[in-house]
Every structure is written in structure tokens, then in C-alpha cells.
Design an enzyme around this catalytic site. Structure first.
Site, PDB file in Angstrom:
ATOM      1  CG  ASP A   1      -1.749  -1.169   1.252  1.00 54.72           C
ATOM      2  OD1 ASP A   1      -2.156  -1.623   0.344  1.00 54.72           O
ATOM      3  OD2 ASP A   1      -2.370  -1.555   2.370  1.00 54.72           O
TER       4      ASP A   1
HETATM    5  N1  URA Z   1      -1.372  -6.060   3.473  1.00 52.53           N
HETATM    6  C1  URA Z   1      -1.913  -4.641   3.668  1.00 52.53           C
HETATM    7  O1  URA Z   1      -2.640  -4.648   4.203  1.00 52.53           O
HETATM    8  N2  URA Z   1      -1.039  -3.782   3.096  1.00 52.53           N
HETATM    9  C2  URA Z   1      -0.030  -4.163   2.564  1.00 52.53           C
HETATM   10  O2  URA Z   1       0.770  -3.198   2.080  1.00 52.53           O
HETATM   11  C3  URA Z   1       0.551  -5.288   2.299  1.00 52.53           C
HETATM   12  C4  URA Z   1      -0.033  -6.276   2.839  1.00 52.53           C
END
Ligand code: URA
Length: 259
Positions: A105
């Protein structure tokens, strides 16, 4: 196999066809030390030395880069509003066909593989290939012991999707941090898993993919090329308890301060 010089430059760099014509015209390109203005000449990519403005363009059919992603960058090749992880790749490693293999993310940090190898990317991302990814998270509320069982049974996340069994452990010496192993990558998966157990993730860092840990010598926002042995490690699975043990011994001195 021989290849046209202009094609070689186009494949191995970020230069457009127009850039390449200009560079040739301005006598910036040399092959084995001799300036050439002819893009159509044939070169041997493996053995001829091609330079642009004195910098060698090293031939790589496949390229594998590990980036230590900072928050604020999106895992995409282009984005209308945000900077992308490709913006963090230094020019000498950049080329047109690279992409991030999988997503972290925008607000997450840590290990991202950037490559032009579609087959390898598929192997790493497909849950069927069982390549684990490891995350350390800082939680809003303290870790509760039953998370281990709930995660191992497969958590149902928002939207009703059931996750594959996952391993999770409280981090030693930090009750609001957890270490987690996943074999899949659903949208916001780790965050949604902790929401399902009435907690939430305040910070998330990916520390390892397969058996390859993020190298300690790459700072946030830095990128390095990895070679054959490390690519093999990406595809190798190490038993969870072993990974966690290794992680635990390093944990207190390193991650507590970082998160
Ligand atoms: N899970 C998440 O919620 N965010 C990420 O960036 C990676 C795995």
C-alpha cells in the site's frame, strides 16, 4: 544473438527512439570505444561494450531489483497523482519494461521486487506457488494470544473473503507489534485481517519474500540489483518457526526503534 544498436538501447534504457536518434547524432554513443552515429549497425549485446555519454549500458535480459519502499509511493508503473516506486529506481538501472511484482500500500514500507520478468513475478505472487511474504506491523491494541489460532484457521475479512491459513506471532518485547507470514496478497490483506479481530494496523513493513530478507544495507527509498543466488532465495521457502526465530533475535534492537 546480434541486435541492432538502436533496438539494444531502446530495450536496455529509458531512452525513447527520438532520444536515441539525438544521442547518436550528437556522437554520444560508442561501441567498443568507437563513436558511431548509425543506429542500424548490428552489435553483440553480450560481448560488445556500448556506452552512452561515457556510461556503459550493461546488457541484461532480465533484471531484478529490491527496493526498500518508503511510505508515500504507490506500487505501479504510472500514476496520475502519486509518485511511483519506479520513480525511485536510479537511471542506470531504469528501463521501460520494469514493474513492481506485487503491491504494498501507499502508506506501507519495505521490500518490493521490481523486475521485467513476468514469469518470476507470477511465481512469487501466485498463492499456489507457496512463496511466503513476511510483514511486521505496529498495532493499535496489544496482540491477543488467540490471534495465532484465528489466523492459522483462515480469517474471514471484510467482504466475506476467507484468507488462507497464515502464521502470526507477537513480537518479543513489544506487545503492540506482530510478525506475520502470508502466502497470498489480497487488497489491504494484513490490515483487513487485523480489523477482523477488532484491532488495526498503524504501520506495516514487509521484511522478507521467500527466503530473501530485505538487505540491511539498503536504506528507505534505496534500490539495489540482486543477482542469481538472491533470486533463487526469493523462490525458496524456509519453515516459519525458523524465520521467526531469526527475526526475533534481531528484533528488539532493530525494529522496535524503527516502527
Ligand atoms: N497487507 C496490507 O494490508 N497492506 C500492504 O501493503 C501489504 C499487505
Amino acid at each position: 544473438m546480434k541486435q541492432r544498436l538502436d533496438r539494444f538501447l531502446s530495450e536496455q534504457t529509458i531512452y525513447t527512439r527520438t532520444d536515441i536518434s539525438k544521442l547518436l547524432w550528437k556522437r554520444k554513443v560508442s561501441v567498443n570505444g568507437k563513436i558511431t552515429r548509425e543506429g542500424e549497425i548490428k552489435i553483440d549485446p553480450q560481448n560488445d561494450r556500448v556506452e552512452v555519454s561515457g556510461n556503459e549500458i550493461i546488457y541484461r535480459e532480465k533484471i531484478y531489483l529490491i527496493l526498500n519502499k518508503p511510505a508515500g509511493y504507490v506500487c505501479a508503473t504510472e500514476d496520475k497523482t502519486d509518485p511511483t516506486v519506479i520513480d525511485l529506481v536510479p537511471d542506470q538501472l531504469k528501463r521501460k519494461d520494469i514493474f513492481p511484482a506485487g503491491r504494498l500500500d501507499k502508506d506501507s514500507e519495505g521490500m518490493v521486487l521490481i523486475t521485467n520478468d513476468g514469469a518470476l513475478s507470477h511465481r512469487i505472487l501466485s498463492p499456489k506457488k507457496h512463496i511466503p511474504k513476511y510483514y511486521i506491523v505496529k498495532l493499535r491494541e496489544n496482540f491477543v494470544e488467540n490471534y495465532e489460532r484465528l489466523f492459522s484457521e483462515g480469517i474471514v475479512i471484510s467482504g466475506g473473503e476467507k484468507c488462507l491459513p497464515a502464521n502470526v506471532r507477537a513480537c518479543p518485547n513489544a506487545e503492540n507489534m506482530a510478525f506475520i507470514e502470508l502466502f497470498e496478497g489480497k487488497f489491504h490483506q494484513v490490515k483487513r485481517m487485523f480489523e477482523s479481530v477488532e484491532n488495526s494496523v498503524e504501520k506495516l513493513v514487509r521484511t522478507q519474500m521467500g527466503s530473501l530478507e530485505i538487505p540491511e544495507n539498503i536504506g528507505l527509498g534505496e534500490c539495489m540489483e540482486i543477482l542469481h543466488n538472491d533470486v533463487e532465495k526469493l523462490l525458496k521457502q524456509t519453515p516459519f518457526e525458523e524465520v521467526f526465530k531469526r527475526f526475533s533475535t534481531k528484533f528488539s534492537s532493530y525494529w522496535i526503534n524503527k516502527l
